[in-house]
Scaffold this motif. Structure first.
Motif, PDB file in Angstrom:
ATOM      1  N   ASP A 303       0.834  -1.203   0.000  1.00  0.00           N
ATOM      2  CA  ASP A 303       0.000   0.000   0.000  1.00  0.00           C
ATOM      3  C   ASP A 303       0.868   1.251   0.000  1.00  0.00           C
ATOM      4  N   ARG A 307       0.828   4.214  -2.833  1.00  0.00           N
ATOM      5  CA  ARG A 307       0.615   5.624  -2.482  1.00  0.00           C
ATOM      6  C   ARG A 307       1.800   6.480  -2.907  1.00  0.00           C
ATOM      7  N   ASP A 312      -4.494   6.422  -5.076  1.00  0.00           N
ATOM      8  CA  ASP A 312      -5.370   6.508  -3.916  1.00  0.00           C
ATOM      9  C   ASP A 312      -5.895   5.101  -3.602  1.00  0.00           C
ATOM     10  N   THR A 313      -5.562   4.565  -2.449  1.00  0.00           N
ATOM     11  CA  THR A 313      -5.959   3.207  -2.080  1.00  0.00           C
ATOM     12  C   THR A 313      -6.921   3.174  -0.898  1.00  0.00           C
ATOM     13  N   ASP A 314      -7.570   4.300  -0.599  1.00  0.00           N
ATOM     14  CA  ASP A 314      -8.433   4.356   0.577  1.00  0.00           C
ATOM     15  C   ASP A 314      -9.514   3.281   0.546  1.00  0.00           C
ATOM     16  N   MET A 317      -7.999  -0.334   0.933  1.00  0.00           N
ATOM     17  CA  MET A 317      -7.463  -0.589   2.270  1.00  0.00           C
ATOM     18  C   MET A 317      -8.574  -0.621   3.316  1.00  0.00           C
ATOM     19  N   ALA A 318      -9.601   0.193   3.130  1.00  0.00           N
ATOM     20  CA  ALA A 318     -10.728   0.148   4.064  1.00  0.00           C
ATOM     21  C   ALA A 318     -11.375  -1.234   4.044  1.00  0.00           C
ATOM     22  N   GLU A 321      -8.937  -3.804   5.659  1.00  0.00           N
ATOM     23  CA  GLU A 321      -8.849  -3.643   7.107  1.00  0.00           C
ATOM     24  C   GLU A 321     -10.127  -4.083   7.802  1.00  0.00           C
ATOM     25  N   GLU A 330      -9.119   2.878  11.849  1.00  0.00           N
ATOM     26  CA  GLU A 330      -8.391   3.201  10.626  1.00  0.00           C
ATOM     27  C   GLU A 330      -9.196   2.799   9.395  1.00  0.00           C
ATOM     28  N   HIS A 334     -10.408   5.390   6.435  1.00  0.00           N
ATOM     29  CA  HIS A 334     -10.183   5.174   5.004  1.00  0.00           C
ATOM     30  C   HIS A 334     -11.507   5.115   4.247  1.00  0.00           C
ATOM     31  N   ALA A 337     -12.988   8.590   3.842  1.00  0.00           N
ATOM     32  CA  ALA A 337     -12.252   9.359   2.830  1.00  0.00           C
ATOM     33  C   ALA A 337     -12.632   8.905   1.428  1.00  0.00           C
ATOM     34  N   ALA A 338     -12.763   7.589   1.238  1.00  0.00           N
ATOM     35  CA  ALA A 338     -13.139   7.070  -0.071  1.00  0.00           C
ATOM     36  C   ALA A 338     -14.551   7.517  -0.449  1.00  0.00           C
TER      37      ALA A 338
END
Length: 386
Positions: A303, A307, A312-314, A317-318, A321, A330, A334, A337-338
């Protein structure tokens, strides 16, 4: 730590954790070296266009062609550095020729690949203003609109694309839009039209059959999925995504050892988050938790590398996670933000709902889930992940 040192540290982490050689340097394999017989059409194009630009550095068509070849190579290899190279070339082309349609469309596609969908939309709209009948401009426009959740506008763009040029590029986009809204049978029909419209070969054919295999897998048709993955491998031997499809089939059958071997092959050649996490999941299912943890540790390093290359990997990764109970706060940050970046997106709303649920915000998760599915036939916010 400088950005250069940070990338170097991430690179070292990748090599140590995965034992993967060449992932971050793969973008240099095509730099100035003649392609070998085993290399792809993208490698050959990169070499030829680099030679051409060595003598005519302001050849806009060659610049655009090399940028497109880098985008293709990024798709084939999973190496994010190729996206950075492509962006630089398309920016150069637009500086030389501000109305260069191919460069504007290429820049839009590169922005979408890096998940900068607002920029992708601005560039696609610029291309449409230059030539509203250009199907590639309409395709780029529709791509950005889909990811921003403007589905009716995207559907119109794709229909204009089909009206002008009913080919593979138009049908695969239509299939994605249909599948996103839960209409898998119609998505399968559209992908079949894509194959029939162009009779693609090589990596393009493999990609379409892999996508069709995924649709069959997701609709509980494993035999059909197997057939499509095998067809993909016939079209493009060693095609990494088709091998990953076979790995997923093996895992679904409970054949964890076969799945592990296949995923190890995949991640050795394309260590992206999706496949590395899948290998970790299979290790965990097989009771090999230490090896699973090594894969999960690698996810964070990958990740960072993405980046560092402006991706943009929000959203991804969300989801990772939340699925793996890494850090609910976290994951939620994410996901928010996405969703803020693409507030109309079914996928973003789905992931936000899931992250809210895993963080214990059940009422808001339910509200988001209802909003996500309202008025649409969709698989959004399903509870099948647990």
């Amino acid at each position: 730590m400088t950005s250069m040192n940070r990338v170097a540290a991430v690179t070292a982490a990748l090599l140590i954790l995965a034992g993967v050689t060449g992932f971050v340097s793969r973008s240099d394999e095509s730099e100035g070296n003649p392609p070998t017989p085993t290399q792809s059409a993208a490698d050959r194009a990169i070499f030829q266009l680099q030679q051409r630009l060595a003598t005519t550095p302001h050849d806009v068509a060659a610049i655009d062609g090399l940028g497109s070849a880098y985008l293709q190579k990024a798709r084939e290899s999973g190496d994010p550095a190729f996206y950075t190279k492509a962006v630089g070339l398309f920016d150069k082309a637009m500086t030389i020729a501000p109305d260069d349609q191919a460069g504007i469309i290429g820049a839009s596609m590169a922005a979408a690949a890096r998940h900068d969908f607002a920029r992708a939309l601005d560039l696609a709209q610029q291309a449409v203003r230059l030539d509203g009948e250009d199907p590639d401009a309409q395709g780029a426009l529709g791509d950005a609109l889909v990811e921003l959740g403007r589905y009716d506008d995207a559907r119109s763009a794709f229909q204009r694309m089909i009206d002008v040029r009913p080919d593979l590029n138009a049908y695969v986009r239509t299939a994605y839009l249909r599948e996103l809204h839960g209409d898998s049978p119609s998505a399968i029909d559209a992908l079949k039209l894509a194959v029939g419209a162009a009779r693609p070969a090589g990596e393009t054919a493999a990609w379409v059959h892999w996508q069709l295999g995924n649709l069959y897998f997701n609709t509980n048709a494993p035999d059909n999925a197997t057939a499509e993955y095998e067809t993909a491998l016939e079209a493009f031997p060693g095609y990494v995504h088709a091998i990953a499809g076979n790995a997923r089939l093996a895992a679904a059958r409970g054949d964890y050892e076969a799945a592990i071997q296949l995923y190890r092959d995949v991640t050795a050649r394309q260590p992206v988050v999706e496949y590395v996490a899948a290998l970790g999941d299979v290790y965990h299912a097989a009771g090999r938790d230490h090896e699973a943890q090594r894969q999960f540790e690698l996810v964070g390093a990958i990740d960072e590398l993405y980046r560092a290359n402006g991706i943009d990997t929000d959203l991804e990764m969300a989801l990772y996670e939340a699925d793996h109970n890494v850090d609910p706060a976290e994951a939620l940050a994410h996901a928010r933000a996405a969703y803020e970046a693409r507030p109309g997106s079914i996928r973003a709303a789905d992931v936000l709902s899931w992250a809210l649920y895993k963080a214990g915000s059940y009422e808001e998760a339910l509200q988001r889930s209802r909003r996500c599915g309202s008025g649409r036939k969709t698989r959004c916010c399903s509870s099948t992940r647990e």
